[in-house]
Motif scaffolding. Structure first.
Motif, PDB file in Angstrom:
ATOM      1  N   GLY A 155       0.833  -1.198   0.000  1.00 60.04           N
ATOM      2  CA  GLY A 155       0.000   0.000   0.000  1.00 60.04           C
ATOM      3  C   GLY A 155       0.867   1.247   0.000  1.00 60.04           C
ATOM      4  N   GLN A 156       0.264   2.366  -0.269  1.00 57.86           N
ATOM      5  CA  GLN A 156       0.989   3.607  -0.446  1.00 57.86           C
ATOM      6  C   GLN A 156       0.913   4.543   0.757  1.00 57.86           C
ATOM      7  OE1 GLN A 156       2.935   4.154  -3.187  1.00 57.86           O
ATOM      8  NE2 GLN A 156       2.400   2.034  -3.634  1.00 57.86           N
ATOM      9  N   GLY A 157       0.193   4.161   1.804  1.00 54.55           N
ATOM     10  CA  GLY A 157       0.131   5.005   2.985  1.00 54.55           C
ATOM     11  C   GLY A 157      -1.005   6.015   2.979  1.00 54.55           C
ATOM     12  N   PHE A 158      -1.988   5.836   2.095  1.00 47.46           N
ATOM     13  CA  PHE A 158      -3.106   6.772   2.045  1.00 47.46           C
ATOM     14  C   PHE A 158      -3.875   6.807   3.363  1.00 47.46           C
ATOM     15  CE2 PHE A 158      -2.693   5.967  -2.601  1.00 47.46           C
ATOM     16  CZ  PHE A 158      -2.498   7.278  -3.004  1.00 47.46           C
ATOM     17  N   HIS A 159      -3.819   5.695   4.086  1.00 45.77           N
ATOM     18  CA  HIS A 159      -4.529   5.640   5.360  1.00 45.77           C
ATOM     19  C   HIS A 159      -4.083   6.771   6.286  1.00 45.77           C
ATOM     20  CE1 HIS A 159      -6.531   3.760   8.789  1.00 45.77           C
ATOM     21  NE2 HIS A 159      -5.422   3.907   9.473  1.00 45.77           N
ATOM     22  N   TRP A 160      -2.790   7.149   6.215  1.00 48.61           N
ATOM     23  CA  TRP A 160      -2.260   8.195   7.084  1.00 48.61           C
ATOM     24  C   TRP A 160      -2.900   9.550   6.797  1.00 48.61           C
ATOM     25  CZ3 TRP A 160       0.263  12.828   6.364  1.00 48.61           C
ATOM     26  CH2 TRP A 160       0.801  13.399   7.519  1.00 48.61           C
ATOM     27  N   LEU A 161      -3.414   9.750   5.577  1.00 46.46           N
ATOM     28  CA  LEU A 161      -4.034  11.030   5.240  1.00 46.46           C
ATOM     29  C   LEU A 161      -5.239  11.330   6.135  1.00 46.46           C
ATOM     30  CD1 LEU A 161      -3.879  11.068   1.332  1.00 46.46           C
ATOM     31  CD2 LEU A 161      -2.541  12.455   2.926  1.00 46.46           C
ATOM     32  N   GLU A 162      -5.831  10.283   6.707  1.00 43.07           N
ATOM     33  CA  GLU A 162      -6.933  10.507   7.642  1.00 43.07           C
ATOM     34  C   GLU A 162      -6.454  11.351   8.831  1.00 43.07           C
ATOM     35  OE1 GLU A 162     -10.003   9.797   7.245  1.00 43.07           O
ATOM     36  OE2 GLU A 162     -10.013   8.322   5.621  1.00 43.07           O
ATOM     37  N   ARG A 163      -5.241  11.081   9.302  1.00 47.57           N
ATOM     38  CA  ARG A 163      -4.694  11.852  10.426  1.00 47.57           C
ATOM     39  C   ARG A 163      -4.449  13.301  10.019  1.00 47.57           C
ATOM     40  NH1 ARG A 163       0.469   9.010  12.641  1.00 47.57           N
ATOM     41  NH2 ARG A 163       0.301  10.724  14.129  1.00 47.57           N
ATOM     42  N   LEU A 164      -3.921  13.497   8.816  1.00 50.22           N
ATOM     43  CA  LEU A 164      -3.688  14.860   8.340  1.00 50.22           C
ATOM     44  C   LEU A 164      -5.006  15.611   8.236  1.00 50.22           C
ATOM     45  CD1 LEU A 164      -1.921  17.106   7.191  1.00 50.22           C
ATOM     46  CD2 LEU A 164      -2.086  15.989   4.941  1.00 50.22           C
ATOM     47  N   TRP A 165      -6.032  14.938   7.707  1.00 48.30           N
ATOM     48  CA  TRP A 165      -7.334  15.592   7.582  1.00 48.30           C
ATOM     49  C   TRP A 165      -7.904  15.949   8.954  1.00 48.30           C
ATOM     50  CZ3 TRP A 165     -10.269  18.431   4.801  1.00 48.30           C
ATOM     51  CH2 TRP A 165     -11.624  18.570   5.115  1.00 48.30           C
ATOM     52  N   GLU A 166      -7.725  15.081   9.934  1.00 48.62           N
ATOM     53  CA  GLU A 166      -8.212  15.375  11.290  1.00 48.62           C
ATOM     54  C   GLU A 166      -7.577  16.647  11.825  1.00 48.62           C
ATOM     55  OE1 GLU A 166      -7.480  12.002  13.722  1.00 48.62           O
ATOM     56  OE2 GLU A 166      -8.971  10.738  12.735  1.00 48.62           O
ATOM     57  N   VAL A 167      -6.280  16.822  11.586  1.00 47.99           N
ATOM     58  CA  VAL A 167      -5.585  18.027  12.061  1.00 47.99           C
ATOM     59  C   VAL A 167      -6.116  19.258  11.340  1.00 47.99           C
ATOM     60  CG1 VAL A 167      -3.367  19.212  12.175  1.00 47.99           C
ATOM     61  CG2 VAL A 167      -3.505  16.782  12.726  1.00 47.99           C
ATOM     62  N   ILE A 168      -6.263  19.162  10.022  1.00 48.86           N
ATOM     63  CA  ILE A 168      -6.756  20.307   9.246  1.00 48.86           C
ATOM     64  C   ILE A 168      -8.182  20.668   9.669  1.00 48.86           C
ATOM     65  CG2 ILE A 168      -7.425  21.069   6.925  1.00 48.86           C
ATOM     66  CD1 ILE A 168      -5.043  19.438   5.864  1.00 48.86           C
ATOM     67  N   ALA A 169      -9.040  19.661   9.839  1.00 49.42           N
ATOM     68  CA  ALA A 169     -10.416  19.914  10.265  1.00 49.42           C
ATOM     69  C   ALA A 169     -10.450  20.549  11.655  1.00 49.42           C
ATOM     70  CB  ALA A 169     -11.216  18.612  10.255  1.00 49.42           C
ATOM     71  N   SER A 170      -9.537  20.118  12.519  1.00 53.58           N
ATOM     72  CA  SER A 170      -9.448  20.721  13.855  1.00 53.58           C
ATOM     73  C   SER A 170      -9.037  22.183  13.765  1.00 53.58           C
ATOM     74  CB  SER A 170      -8.441  19.941  14.708  1.00 53.58           C
ATOM     75  OG  SER A 170      -8.221  20.567  15.944  1.00 53.58           O
ATOM     76  N   ARG A 171      -8.087  22.490  12.892  1.00 54.59           N
ATOM     77  CA  ARG A 171      -7.681  23.883  12.703  1.00 54.59           C
ATOM     78  C   ARG A 171      -8.853  24.722  12.184  1.00 54.59           C
ATOM     79  NH1 ARG A 171      -3.964  21.826  15.029  1.00 54.59           N
ATOM     80  NH2 ARG A 171      -1.730  22.014  14.548  1.00 54.59           N
ATOM     81  N   ALA A 172      -9.637  24.147  11.291  1.00 52.88           N
ATOM     82  CA  ALA A 172     -10.778  24.872  10.738  1.00 52.88           C
ATOM     83  C   ALA A 172     -11.809  25.196  11.813  1.00 52.88           C
ATOM     84  CB  ALA A 172     -11.425  24.050   9.621  1.00 52.88           C
ATOM     85  N   GLU A 173     -11.927  24.308  12.796  1.00 53.95           N
ATOM     86  CA  GLU A 173     -12.904  24.516  13.861  1.00 53.95           C
ATOM     87  C   GLU A 173     -12.377  25.441  14.954  1.00 53.95           C
ATOM     88  OE1 GLU A 173     -15.388  21.896  17.188  1.00 53.95           O
ATOM     89  OE2 GLU A 173     -14.245  20.884  15.597  1.00 53.95           O
ATOM     90  N   GLN A 174     -11.112  25.262  15.338  1.00 58.97           N
ATOM     91  CA  GLN A 174     -10.570  25.982  16.490  1.00 58.97           C
ATOM     92  C   GLN A 174      -9.824  27.264  16.117  1.00 58.97           C
ATOM     93  OE1 GLN A 174      -8.233  23.116  18.673  1.00 58.97           O
ATOM     94  NE2 GLN A 174      -9.907  21.638  18.784  1.00 58.97           N
ATOM     95  N   ARG A 175      -9.281  27.329  14.914  1.00 61.58           N
ATOM     96  CA  ARG A 175      -8.557  28.497  14.404  1.00 61.58           C
ATOM     97  C   ARG A 175      -7.461  29.002  15.356  1.00 61.58           C
ATOM     98  NH1 ARG A 175     -11.229  30.505   9.682  1.00 61.58           N
ATOM     99  NH2 ARG A 175     -12.502  28.720   9.008  1.00 61.58           N
ATOM    100  N   PRO A 176      -6.490  28.161  15.742  1.00 64.69           N
ATOM    101  CA  PRO A 176      -5.383  28.661  16.571  1.00 64.69           C
ATOM    102  C   PRO A 176      -4.589  29.718  15.816  1.00 64.69           C
ATOM    103  CG  PRO A 176      -4.903  26.464  15.726  1.00 64.69           C
ATOM    104  CD  PRO A 176      -6.328  26.733  15.389  1.00 64.69           C
ATOM    105  N   ALA A 177      -4.252  30.797  16.488  1.00 66.22           N
ATOM    106  CA  ALA A 177      -3.681  31.967  15.822  1.00 66.22           C
ATOM    107  C   ALA A 177      -2.307  31.692  15.216  1.00 66.22           C
ATOM    108  CB  ALA A 177      -3.592  33.124  16.816  1.00 66.22           C
ATOM    109  N   ALA A 178      -1.523  30.834  15.818  1.00 69.85           N
ATOM    110  CA  ALA A 178      -0.149  30.622  15.357  1.00 69.85           C
ATOM    111  C   ALA A 178      -0.045  29.620  14.210  1.00 69.85           C
ATOM    112  CB  ALA A 178       0.715  30.151  16.518  1.00 69.85           C
TER     113      ALA A 178
END
Length: 215
Positions: free
Chosen positions: A115-138
């Motif tokens: 496999g190519q590791g696409f499963h790991w993209l779920e973790r990246l998406w979780e972080v991005i979605a969290s940023r979209a919700e919480q909007r940390p300034a830094a």
């Protein structure tokens, strides 16, 4: 030898151990999502897994504790541990240091493509979605999201151009695989940020791809 702490493992007292004090553990590659093996844990091996961060089992044939990879070097560094709905089976995601099977194959079930590791993209998406919700300034992701569709879209175009330039250099022997991979990684990240900014889940794009594949 201690690995990183395991994310939110279920307490041993909440698990349903069988009549022999055992519980099956399904081992899944944390990067690729591939199922690697199945073995049993008892309370002691479970405690050692939590304490060290490396998966320990109970060998039913040898009647002894078993650190996976102790002799072969193919350790399993546990990342997450979750119980199923009945709390009588564990799903353990892990980073394998080598082949999971005693046959020296990647998995005990077959030796197909890793496999190519696409499963790991779920973790990246979780972080991005969290940023979209919480909007940390830094956060750089926050800055992109605050710029709206114009900024995120423009960054996607810029990164796609960088991919094109790197690909052309690669074709002429002026760029190695790493450089092209880095540009592709940047493009994937910015595409996901654009999706989050527009509140379009990646699963919607996957659904489109699935439908196209089926036809």
């Amino acid at each position: 030898m201690t690995a990183s702490p395991i994310t939110d493992p279920p307490p041993a007292k909440k698990l349903r151990w069988d009549s022999q004090g055992l519980i099956p553990g399904v081992i899944q590659d944390a990067l690729t999502g591939q199922v690697l093996m199945v073995a049993y844990l008892n309370s002691e091996s479970y405690a050692l897994t939590l304490e060290t961060g490396y998966v320990h089992f109970w060998s039913r044939s040898r009647r002894e504790l078993w650190l996976k990879g102790a002799t072969s070097g193919s350790l399993l560094e546990a990342v997450t541990i979750a119980a199923d709905c009945d709390a009588d089976t564990l799903l353990i995601t892990a980073r394998p240091a080598g082949p999971a099977c005693h046959r020296q194959t990647v998995t005990c079930f077959d030796d197909g493509p890793r496999g190519q590791g696409f499963h790991w993209l779920e973790r990246l998406w979780e972080v991005i979605a969290s940023r979209a919700e919480q909007r940390p300034a830094a956060s750089y992701t926050t800055r992109l999201l605050e710029g709206g569709a114009d900024l995120t879209g423009r960054k996607v175009v810029e990164e796609a151009t960088e991919v094109l330039m790197a690909a052309k250099d690669h074709a002429h022997g002026e760029a190695d695989n790493l450089r092209l991979a880095e540009e592709i990684a940047d493009l994937i990240y910015h595409l996901l940020v654009l999706a989050a900014e527009r509140n379009v889940s990646p699963s919607e794009a996957i659904t489109v791809l699935n439908k196209r594949f089926d036809t």
